[in-house]
Every structure is written in C-alpha cells, then in structure tokens.
Design a protein around this motif. Structure first.
Motif, mmCIF file in Angstrom:
data_model
loop_
_atom_site.group_PDB
_atom_site.id
_atom_site.type_symbol
_atom_site.label_atom_id
_atom_site.label_comp_id
_atom_site.label_asym_id
_atom_site.label_seq_id
_atom_site.Cartn_x
_atom_site.Cartn_y
_atom_site.Cartn_z
ATOM 1 N N ILE A 22 10.016 -12.564 1.596
ATOM 2 C CA ILE A 22 8.843 -13.041 0.884
ATOM 3 C C ILE A 22 8.152 -13.442 2.168
ATOM 4 O O ILE A 22 8.677 -14.117 3.178
ATOM 5 C CB ILE A 22 9.027 -14.156 -0.079
ATOM 6 C CG1 ILE A 22 9.707 -13.886 -1.323
ATOM 7 C CG2 ILE A 22 7.852 -14.968 -0.513
ATOM 8 C CD1 ILE A 22 10.050 -15.069 -2.287
ATOM 9 N N VAL A 23 6.703 -13.167 2.137
ATOM 10 C CA VAL A 23 5.729 -13.799 3.172
ATOM 11 C C VAL A 23 4.748 -14.559 2.393
ATOM 12 O O VAL A 23 4.175 -14.293 1.369
ATOM 13 C CB VAL A 23 5.029 -12.683 4.071
ATOM 14 C CG1 VAL A 23 4.134 -13.167 5.086
ATOM 15 C CG2 VAL A 23 6.247 -11.948 4.841
ATOM 16 N N ALA A 24 4.431 -15.729 3.251
ATOM 17 C CA ALA A 24 3.637 -16.397 2.438
ATOM 18 C C ALA A 24 2.107 -16.537 3.793
ATOM 19 O O ALA A 24 2.309 -16.746 4.999
ATOM 20 C CB ALA A 24 3.784 -18.106 2.382
ATOM 21 N N LEU A 25 1.013 -16.169 3.291
ATOM 22 C CA LEU A 25 -0.128 -16.273 4.377
ATOM 23 C C LEU A 25 -0.900 -17.425 3.760
ATOM 24 O O LEU A 25 -1.315 -17.568 2.843
ATOM 25 C CB LEU A 25 -1.011 -15.033 3.946
ATOM 26 C CG LEU A 25 -2.309 -14.709 4.915
ATOM 27 C CD1 LEU A 25 -1.957 -14.860 6.362
ATOM 28 C CD2 LEU A 25 -3.148 -13.526 4.516
ATOM 29 N N VAL A 26 -1.238 -18.588 4.694
ATOM 30 C CA VAL A 26 -1.631 -19.637 4.337
ATOM 31 C C VAL A 26 -3.106 -19.919 4.972
ATOM 32 O O VAL A 26 -3.200 -19.747 6.286
ATOM 33 C CB VAL A 26 -0.790 -20.795 4.666
ATOM 34 C CG1 VAL A 26 -1.352 -22.177 4.286
ATOM 35 C CG2 VAL A 26 0.427 -20.619 3.938
ATOM 36 N N GLY A 228 7.225 -7.425 13.382
ATOM 37 C CA GLY A 228 8.735 -7.209 13.237
ATOM 38 C C GLY A 228 9.394 -7.505 12.147
ATOM 39 O O GLY A 228 10.201 -6.762 11.444
ATOM 40 N N PHE A 229 9.040 -8.781 11.563
ATOM 41 C CA PHE A 229 9.514 -9.141 10.183
ATOM 42 C C PHE A 229 9.008 -8.170 9.065
ATOM 43 O O PHE A 229 9.937 -7.872 8.097
ATOM 44 C CB PHE A 229 9.078 -10.496 9.897
ATOM 45 C CG PHE A 229 9.718 -11.022 8.549
ATOM 46 C CD1 PHE A 229 10.889 -11.669 8.709
ATOM 47 C CD2 PHE A 229 8.834 -10.981 7.562
ATOM 48 C CE1 PHE A 229 11.527 -12.162 7.362
ATOM 49 C CE2 PHE A 229 9.549 -11.567 6.349
ATOM 50 C CZ PHE A 229 10.726 -11.976 6.400
ATOM 51 N N ILE A 230 7.946 -7.645 9.166
ATOM 52 C CA ILE A 230 7.135 -7.110 7.847
ATOM 53 C C ILE A 230 7.946 -5.598 7.902
ATOM 54 O O ILE A 230 8.128 -5.097 7.224
ATOM 55 C CB ILE A 230 5.670 -6.939 8.060
ATOM 56 C CG1 ILE A 230 4.937 -8.284 7.900
ATOM 57 C CG2 ILE A 230 5.265 -5.855 7.181
ATOM 58 C CD1 ILE A 230 3.479 -8.469 8.156
ATOM 59 N N GLU A 231 8.078 -5.243 9.319
ATOM 60 C CA GLU A 231 8.575 -3.673 9.352
ATOM 61 C C GLU A 231 10.260 -3.781 9.363
ATOM 62 O O GLU A 231 10.738 -2.749 9.160
ATOM 63 C CB GLU A 231 8.162 -3.111 10.684
ATOM 64 C CG GLU A 231 6.829 -2.935 10.908
ATOM 65 C CD GLU A 231 6.361 -2.125 9.898
ATOM 66 O OE1 GLU A 231 6.893 -1.098 9.419
ATOM 67 O OE2 GLU A 231 5.023 -2.275 9.621
ATOM 68 N N ARG A 256 -0.754 -4.034 4.218
ATOM 69 C CA ARG A 256 0.786 -3.409 4.293
ATOM 70 C C ARG A 256 1.646 -3.593 3.523
ATOM 71 O O ARG A 256 2.459 -2.814 3.279
ATOM 72 C CB ARG A 256 1.139 -3.767 5.751
ATOM 73 C CG ARG A 256 0.141 -3.308 6.974
ATOM 74 C CD ARG A 256 0.371 -3.968 8.457
ATOM 75 N NE ARG A 256 1.735 -3.679 8.756
ATOM 76 C CZ ARG A 256 2.250 -4.587 9.878
ATOM 77 N NH1 ARG A 256 1.140 -5.204 10.420
ATOM 78 N NH2 ARG A 256 3.400 -4.536 10.038
ATOM 79 N N VAL A 257 1.769 -5.154 2.816
ATOM 80 C CA VAL A 257 2.829 -5.131 1.850
ATOM 81 C C VAL A 257 2.429 -4.423 0.632
ATOM 82 O O VAL A 257 3.330 -4.003 0.082
ATOM 83 C CB VAL A 257 2.693 -6.696 1.790
ATOM 84 C CG1 VAL A 257 3.231 -7.008 0.281
ATOM 85 C CG2 VAL A 257 3.244 -7.492 2.879
ATOM 86 N N ARG A 258 1.090 -4.494 0.192
ATOM 87 C CA ARG A 258 0.953 -3.719 -0.990
ATOM 88 C C ARG A 258 0.934 -2.034 -0.803
ATOM 89 O O ARG A 258 1.637 -1.394 -1.777
ATOM 90 C CB ARG A 258 -0.699 -3.732 -1.445
ATOM 91 C CG ARG A 258 -0.988 -5.254 -1.779
ATOM 92 C CD ARG A 258 -2.300 -5.192 -2.581
ATOM 93 N NE ARG A 258 -2.469 -4.425 -3.707
ATOM 94 C CZ ARG A 258 -3.401 -4.341 -4.497
ATOM 95 N NH1 ARG A 258 -4.662 -4.702 -3.944
ATOM 96 N NH2 ARG A 258 -3.293 -3.870 -5.613
ATOM 97 N N TYR A 259 0.728 -1.687 0.301
ATOM 98 C CA TYR A 259 0.891 -0.265 0.626
ATOM 99 C C TYR A 259 2.633 0.271 0.665
ATOM 100 O O TYR A 259 2.853 1.148 0.156
ATOM 101 C CB TYR A 259 0.373 0.199 2.039
ATOM 102 C CG TYR A 259 0.714 1.430 2.477
ATOM 103 C CD1 TYR A 259 -0.094 2.623 2.016
ATOM 104 C CD2 TYR A 259 1.604 1.876 3.448
ATOM 105 C CE1 TYR A 259 -0.111 3.999 2.455
ATOM 106 C CE2 TYR A 259 1.948 3.230 3.672
ATOM 107 C CZ TYR A 259 0.998 4.322 3.172
ATOM 108 O OH TYR A 259 1.415 5.639 3.537
ATOM 109 N N LYS A 260 3.337 -0.584 0.881
ATOM 110 C CA LYS A 260 4.714 -0.654 0.989
ATOM 111 C C LYS A 260 5.516 -0.925 -0.416
ATOM 112 O O LYS A 260 6.612 -0.854 -0.514
ATOM 113 C CB LYS A 260 5.432 -1.238 2.210
ATOM 114 C CG LYS A 260 5.165 -0.873 3.261
ATOM 115 C CD LYS A 260 6.055 -1.342 4.628
ATOM 116 C CE LYS A 260 5.595 -0.720 5.807
ATOM 117 N NZ LYS A 260 6.399 -1.066 6.838
#
Length: 307
Positions: A22-26, A228-231, A256-260
């Motif tokens: 999980i990633v949070a964008l704040v 690096g974390f996302i990939e 990028r998250v939605r694309y994957k």
C-alpha cells in the motif's frame, strides 16, 4: 451513512484486508484538521510579504534574516499543531506487520513524523521545515527532525505574525481610544545579521530550511527510492489523502498504480461526484474530513496495532 457510501466502504475494506503493498499520497488537506492552513490558502501573505516570494533561493541570498524569520514563524505554527486522527491512522498502518507500506507526503509540517510514522517509511518530497541543510557547496551537513524553537536567540519573538500585546491600529494609524479596532499590528521584522542565524556546526556557514523552494528540483535520490518501492512489486492500493493528486509527481504515481492494476481510494473534501458515486472503475471516493474518514476506513488493519 448513505447506502451507497456504506457499500463503497465495505468494498474498500474488503480490498484493504487483502492488500499486501500500500502507498499513501498525502497533501495539505490532511493537516488542515490540525489547524494548519494550506500554503496557498492563507491569502498568500505573511506580514504583507508574499509567501511565494520568500520561498526562493534568491530571497534567501538577498535577505537570509527575513527568510529565516518567515520560516521560524512556520516552524512555530507547525509545532503548535498536533497530529490528527488521520496522521495517527497512517502511522499505525505503517506498523501492520503483514503490509509493506510507505507514505509519500507533499507536506513539510513534520506532523507525520510526530505521529509516529518511521522515517524509512516516509518520503517527504518537498522536504521538511524541521530539517536544516548547510548552504556551503562543499558541505553535506543535514540535521533531521530538529524541533528546537526558536533555533537561535535572535529568532525569538519572531514566531508570531501579529503583536499579541493587544494594541490595535486605528484608521489613522493611532491606537483607537474607544476600543474599536481595524486590524492587529504585525510584529516588526527584525534586521538580523548573518551571525545571528542558524549556523552549520560542521563548517560554520549558514544553515537553511530543508524544504524544496520554488525554482529548485525535487531530490532525485528520494524520487528513486519511491520508484524503487513502486517497481519492486504490484501496488494493491493507493490512498490519496487531502490532495487532488493532479500535480507532478503525484499524478504520475496515481497513474502508475492504476496502470498496473492497483486500486485507488481518495479521502478529501473536494472529490468529483462520479468518483464518490462509484462511476470510475477501481477508484473509491470518500468525501469529507480525512481526519475522520481515514481512521474509519483503515480500521480493519490498524485495529490490529496498539495505539
């Protein structure tokens, strides 16, 4: 809670329970509940100076004393604020052992760190008011999470924007005798010598606030760590909290998250009706104060962690 919202919450929480990465964008909307206005939302002025004009390398070069007084004011305001329930919920999520989790914050107020989010799981892409960096080209000194207030004796008394003595200006510039007031007086801006400002303990040169000023680039090293974390593997869920997520590089992370194949949950006061109504596949929208909606939404995971 409406039937539609209740259904969305149940769907979100079911996906949350099965999410491993999980990633949070704040953004600034989360800290608003702690009493901190957004940088651009406070009429853009500090003591009649344009805030944006002060947040530049040129301004610091021309008058470091003025710029440090502005940032002393911002540091003081952030220290008076307290992490809210949203900050605390994300901090607890970072402690769930079954989840790989990082927070990408656009905020510089230090509230995520103070809420208990581990530094290695927090990426402050715009820097922090509480980091200090040396201005010398040949010195790489950095002081993280320095919450001393004021930083130097000379900066004492500059933390408040307005004079707290109670004296008010009249329409003619004199104190009103009948008690009627027009506006509070600004505390005067001091003329400070460089020797009175924060200095680097390693080389003696000036220290500067560890924020990314207008005209400066984001840290490539930091962006590489996020990439690096996302990939490293699929992101099951991205939480977009208190931000529109439409400005670089935030918009790129969401796309990028939605694309994957990852799903997105937005917690904000301003969300398109189509998102709230569930018309965008793979996106949930929870409109309202993120400090209230986020802890409720994350409860299935964070309830496993002692507060």
């Amino acid at each position: 809670m409406s039937t539609r919202l209740n259904k969305s919450m149940m769907e979100f929480q079911d996906h949350l329970r099965h999410s491993k990465r999980i990633v949070a964008l704040v953004g600034a909307g989360l800290s608003a509940s702690s009493g901190l206005p957004t940088f651009r939302g406070s009429q853009g002025l500090w003591k009649n100076f344009n805030m944006i004009d002060l947040a530049t390398p040129d301004a610091f070069y021309i008058d470091p004393g003025l710029v440090w007084q502005f940032y002393s004011y911002r540091r003081h305001a952030a220290l008076k604020a307290h992490p809210n329930s949203g900050h605390l919920a994300l901090a607890r999520l970072s402690q769930v052992p079954s989840v790989e989790f990082v927070t990408i914050t656009q905020n510089v107020d230090g509230l995520s760190i103070r809420a208990g989010t581990p530094r290695h799981k927090l990426h402050e892409i715009h820097g922090s008011l509480f980091d200090l960096r040396c201005t010398s080209f040949g010195c790489n000194y950095v002081d993280h999470d320095n919450f001393v207030d004021p930083l130097t004796p000379a900066l004492g008394g500059t933390e408040e924007e307005f004079d707290r003595s109670g004296r008010k200006r009249s329409m003619h510039g004199d104190e009103d005798t009948d008690g009627a007031s027009v506006s509070p007086e600004f505390t005067p801006v001091k003329q400070l010598d460089d020797s009175e400002l924060p200095r680097c303990p390693a080389c003696g040169d000036l220290l500067r606030p560890g924020v990314v000023w207008f005209g400066e680039s984001l840290s490539l090293q930091l962006l590489n760590r996020i990439d690096g974390f996302i990939e490293q593997g699929p992101i099951d869920l991205m939480l977009v909290v208190g931000t529109s997520g439409t400005v670089y590089p935030a918009n790129g992370y969401v796309d990028r998250v939605r694309y994957k194949g990852g799903k997105v949950a937005i917690f904000n006061t301003d969300i398109e009706d189509s998102v709230v109504d569930g018309q965008q596949e793979g996106v949930w929208g929870f409109r309202g104060d993120a400090a209230e909606t986020l802890p409720q939404a994350l409860d299935p995971l964070i309830s496993q962690v002692c507060p």
